[in-house]
Scaffold this active site. Structure first.
Site, short mmCIF file in Angstrom:
data_model
loop_
_atom_site.label_atom_id
_atom_site.label_comp_id
_atom_site.label_asym_id
_atom_site.label_seq_id
_atom_site.Cartn_x
_atom_site.Cartn_y
_atom_site.Cartn_z
N LEU A 1 -4.83 27.41 5.83
CA LEU A 1 -3.66 28.07 5.24
C LEU A 1 -3.99 28.75 3.91
O LEU A 1 -3.09 29.12 3.16
CB LEU A 1 -2.50 27.07 5.07
CG LEU A 1 -1.90 26.50 6.36
CD1 LEU A 1 -0.65 25.68 6.05
CD2 LEU A 1 -1.53 27.61 7.34
N SER B 1 -5.60 27.68 1.14
CA SER B 1 -5.38 26.95 -0.11
C SER B 1 -6.35 27.38 -1.22
O SER B 1 -5.94 27.58 -2.36
CB SER B 1 -5.45 25.45 0.18
OG SER B 1 -6.45 24.83 -0.54
N SER B 2 -7.63 27.57 -0.90
CA SER B 2 -8.59 27.88 -1.96
C SER B 2 -8.29 29.24 -2.58
O SER B 2 -8.28 29.39 -3.82
CB SER B 2 -10.02 27.85 -1.41
OG SER B 2 -10.16 28.74 -0.33
N ASP C 1 -8.30 36.27 3.30
CA ASP C 1 -7.43 35.30 2.62
C ASP C 1 -6.96 35.83 1.26
O ASP C 1 -5.76 35.87 0.98
CB ASP C 1 -8.17 33.97 2.39
CG ASP C 1 -8.26 33.13 3.65
OD1 ASP C 1 -8.11 33.71 4.74
OD2 ASP C 1 -8.47 31.91 3.54
O1 PMV Z 1 -9.74 28.65 7.25
P1 PMV Z 1 -9.35 29.76 6.35
O2 PMV Z 1 -7.93 29.77 5.95
O3 PMV Z 1 -10.26 29.89 5.17
O4 PMV Z 1 -9.54 31.12 7.22
C1 PMV Z 1 -10.82 31.50 7.55
C2 PMV Z 1 -10.84 32.72 8.41
C3 PMV Z 1 -12.23 33.03 8.93
O5 PMV Z 1 -12.10 34.26 9.67
C4 PMV Z 1 -12.72 31.94 9.88
C5 PMV Z 1 -13.25 33.21 7.82
C6 PMV Z 1 -13.04 34.45 7.00
O6 PMV Z 1 -13.65 34.54 5.92
O7 PMV Z 1 -12.32 35.39 7.40
#
Ligand code: PMV
Length: 317
Positions: free
Chosen positions: A106, A108-109, A152
């Site tokens: 989601l 968070s970081s 993100d």
């Molecule tokens: O898990 P999350 O919320 O960090 O999403 C990662 C999404 C990925 O496509 C798996 C990695 C990225 O950097 O886009």
């Protein structure tokens, strides 16, 4: 000086995770029901450079100077300090709290970084552009998982649904009918760095097979953009199911995530998929205002430790 606070929403990837790292498009939307928050309070009695960082949710209460520079919380602060060319950050306390579950897809970081960067720069009297904030948060994301796509930080900084392609200008897109999403947390923490690394290793071993899957996901995302624009909910749901099936073939689903997506569909969801890095974390299901409570209940019965119902408003671009 009064305390300055800023917050940033969570996010969910509706289509395209993992393939987005390899240049294919993704669609992500903000989730405003969960947020990270940073509050900066001046400490007039201490010397410049004396910055205390408190993150009670993760048991951190430490002076900035005692955190390694590559620690993500410290890195967000140093990003601001470098952008503003400060010799010393004025003495202050930065308190970070978040209702976004960690390591669960989601965002968070990225939300924590964005909240820190916004609050600290405002505290220092500077109003940074969204583009700058996103670039700074992206640098911190690299510390979390080496090769982030940037999706993100982008959706979290701009706080709007985005059609995202790595290293390209972000695009908004039309949403013909508002979308009701039900998000369910498997309760299994799964660091994105690990799944991204595993997918990379598998891609290196079987490049043709993985390129095919990335292409198939890319096609789904482009299709989804058109179908979302006309507001055809059933087809959006079908595309979510197809996206989940490919992620499962890629090895990033899990029995828990498969059980949750099945439970959501059985309860009337039009489609469901894992979201984010996978192997744990959350699933997202497409419902309607009428079916969402039932889907949420079914997810709870199937073991989801937390559920969120969120709505993405219609929009004409
Ligand atoms: O898990 P999350 O919320 O960090 O999403 C990662 C999404 C990925 O496509 C798996 C990695 C990225 O950097 O886009």
């Amino acid at each position: 000086m009064p305390a300055i606070s800023a917050s940033a929403p969570g996010k969910v990837i509706l289509f395209g995770e993992h393939a987005v790292v390899y240049g294919r498009p993704a669609i992500a939307v903000p989730v405003n029901e969960v947020r990270a928050k940073a509050i900066v309070t001046a400490d007039p009695l201490s010397l410049p450079g004396s910055v205390r960082i408190q993150a009670p949710d993760v048991g951190i209460d430490v002076m900035l100077a005692n955190l390694p520079a590559h620690h993500p919380l410290a890195a967000a602060v140093w990003q601001v300090s470098a952008a503003l060319d400060l010799a010393h950050i004025p003495a202050c306390k930065i308190r970070i709290t978040s209702t976004i579950p960690v390591a669960s897809g989601l965002g968070s970081s990225a939300a924590v970084s964005v909240a820190i960067i916004r609050a600290l720069s405002t505290f220092l009297g500077v109003s940074l552009m969204d583009e700058q904030i996103s670039a700074m948060a992206y640098e911190v994301e690299k510390l979390h998982h080496g090769t982030p796509s940037g999706v993100d930080n982008t959706v979290i900084v701009y706080r709007m649904p985005v059609y995202f392609i790595r290293e390209q200008t972000i695009e908004r897109f039309s949403i013909g009918t508002s979308l009701t999403l039900v998000i369910g947390d498997s309760g299994v923490a799964s660091p994105t760095a690990q799944t991204v690394e595993d997918v990379r290793a598998a891609w290196q071993k079987e490049p043709e097979r993985y390129e095919k899957m990335f292409n198939a996901i890319g096609d789904i995302v482009r299709n989804a953009r058109n179908v979302i624009a006309v507001g055809h909910l059933e087809t959006i749901g079908t595309l979510m199911d197809e996206n989940h099936a490919i992620l499962a073939q890629m090895g990033v689903s899990s029995p828990e995530l498969d059980a949750l997506t099945t439970a959501a569909r059985d309860a009337g969801a039009l489609g469901a998929k894992l979201c984010g890095g996978g192997r744990g974390g959350n699933i997202v299901a497409l419902g309607t205002p009428q079916t969402a409570p039932r889907i949420s209940e079914a997810l709870e019965n199937a073991g989801a430790v937390r559920r969120i119902i969120t709505r993405i408003d219609s929009y004409t671009s």
